[in-house]
Design an enzyme around this catalytic site. Structure first.
Site, PDB file in Angstrom:
ATOM      1  N   CYS A  54       0.845  -1.208   0.000  1.00  0.00           N
ATOM      2  CA  CYS A  54       0.000   0.000   0.000  1.00  0.00           C
ATOM      3  C   CYS A  54       0.878   1.255   0.000  1.00  0.00           C
ATOM      4  O   CYS A  54       1.527   1.573   1.006  1.00  0.00           O
ATOM      5  CB  CYS A  54      -0.912  -0.030   1.235  1.00  0.00           C
ATOM      6  N   CYS A  67       0.029   3.977   2.576  1.00  0.00           N
ATOM      7  CA  CYS A  67       0.440   3.542   3.916  1.00  0.00           C
ATOM      8  C   CYS A  67       1.877   3.941   4.212  1.00  0.00           C
ATOM      9  O   CYS A  67       2.235   4.232   5.363  1.00  0.00           O
ATOM     10  CB  CYS A  67       0.297   2.023   4.051  1.00  0.00           C
TER      11      CYS A  67
END
Length: 322
Positions: free
Chosen positions: A79, A82
Site C-alpha cells: 500500500c 500507507c
C-alpha cells in the site's frame, strides 16, 4: 472483539462512546489493579509504536486501552499511501509523548482483525479507548486533520474515561524514532518557493512546496508554506467588500462564510476567522459541515499548531462537534 458503530463518515464518531459509564468503570478498575501491583513502569520512546497481531490484540490493545488511547494503523507492504501515513503517525506518537499508543496491524497477516473492523480499504485508522472502538479516518489525510483527530481523541479519553496516558522515560534510547524525522535538505526548493512568493507567482510557489512534500509529506516548513500560499491564492481575486456583504446577508451560505474567513485571516483577524468557521460548523450538517471543518483545519495549518489561538479554536471545535 467486535467493534461498535464503525461508520467511516467523518472524524471521530463519538456515538461509539454511548457505553462510556461502563467502560470508564472498567478502565478505573484496571488502573486500580495496576496500582496495587506497583503501577505501570515508564516506557522508552520506541515503545510508543508497537506491532500487533490477532494473538496479542487482547493484551496489547484492549488491556492497554484502559490507561491510554490506542490508535490502530491498518496497513500493508504493497500500500503506497500507507508508506506516507505510517511514518507520520510514528512521528506524532513520539511527539505526543505517551498521550496515545500507536499499534500497527499488517492486514495481510491479520485478516480476521481486518474483517472485524469492517475495513474496505487501507490505510485505515481506528482507536480503542477504554475497550471501546472508534473510527478515526481512512486514507492518507493531511497532518492538520490527523492532529485535530488525535487532540479530540485524547480529550475524550481524559474527560470521559480518565485516561492520562503512559509515562515515557526521557533518558531511554529512542530506537528507530530518528528514522521518521523529516529528510532533506530541500534548501533549493524552499528558496524557489520563497522567490516565487516575492515575485507574486503563487502557482509557482505552491508547486515548489508540493515538490518538497511529494518527497517528504511531513516537512513542516513546506506544509506551512503551502498552506499560506494556497490561502493567498484563494483570496487574491476576491472583492473584500462584496465577500463580507455576502457573508453578512447570507449566514447560512457556507461558501460565503468560508470566503469571509479566508479574508479575515489574511487581514490578521485570526480569532474572527476561527470563530466564524466554528459557528458555521455548529449550525450545519453533512457536506456543508465537512467543508467548514476542513477549511478551519487548513487555517490552523497557516497559523501553526503551537499558537494559543489555534489551541483555543480546536477546543471550541471539539465542543460543537461533540
Amino acid at each position: 472483539m467486535q467493534p461498535r458503530n464503525m461508520s467511516m463518515s467523518g472524524v471521530v464518531d463519538l456515538a461509539a462512546v454511548k457505553a462510556a459509564g461502563e467502560a470508564k468503570a472498567k478502565a478505573e478498575q484496571a488502573r486500580a489493579e495496576a496500582a496495587r501491583q506497583g503501577g505501570s513502569a515508564a516506557v522508552s520512546p520506541s515503545a510508543l509504536v508497537i506491532d500487533v497481531d490477532e494473538a496479542g490484540f487482547e493484551r496489547d490493545v484492549l488491556q492497554r486501552s484502559a490507561e491510554v488511547p490506542v490508535v490502530l494503523d491498518f496497513w500493508a507492504e504493497w500500500c503506497e499511501p500507507c508508506k506516507q501515513l505510517g511514518p507520520l503517525l510514528e512521528r506524532l506518537a513520539a511527539e505526543y509523548n505517551g498521550r496515545f499508543l500507536l499499534a500497527k496491524i499488517d492486514v495481510d497477516a491479520n485478516q480476521m482483525l481486518m474483517q472485524q473492523f469492517g475495513i474496505q480499504g487501507i490505510p485505515a485508522v481506528f482507536a480503542v479507548v477504554a475497550g471501546q472502538a472508534l473510527p478515526l479516518f481512512q486514507g492518507a489525510v493531511p497532518e492538520a486533520q490527523i492532529r485535530e483527530t488525535l487532540d479530540q481523541l485524547i480529550q475524550i479519553g481524559e474527560e470521559r474515561f480518565g485516561l492520562t496516558g503512559i509515562a515515557v522515560d526521557a533518558g531511554a534510547p529512542e530506537g528507530g524514532a530518528e528514522a521518521v524525522l523529516p529528510v532533506g535538505p530541500y534548501d533549493a526548493l524552499l528558496e524557489a518557493a520563497l522567490s516565487a512568493l516575492d515575485a507574486g507567482d503563487l502557482p509557482g510557489a505552491i508547486q515548489a512546496y508540493k515538490n518538497v512534500l511529494a518527497d517528504d509529506p511531513a516537512h513542516p516548513e513546506a506544509q506551512l508554506g503551502l498552506a499560506q500560499a494556497e490561502l493567498l491564492a484563494r483570496v487574491q481575486d476576491l472583492d473584500p467588500t462584496a465577500v463580507r456583504r455576502n457573508a453578512a446577508e447570507n449566514p447560512a451560505d457556507v461558501t460565503a462564510q468560508i470566503a469571509a474567513a479566508d479574508l479575515d485571516l489574511v487581514g490578521g483577524h485570526v480569532q474572527d476567522a476561527f470563530g466564524r468557521l466554528v459557528e458555521t460548523v455548529r449550525r450545519t450538517a453533512g457536506e456543508d459541515r465537512d467543508a467548514a471543518r476542513l477549511r478551519l483545519l487548513e487555517l490552523f495549518e497557516v497559523i501553526g499548531a503551537d499558537d494559543p489561538r489555534v489551541t483555543a479554536a480546536r477546543q471550541a471545535l471539539a465542543r460543537v462537534l461533540f
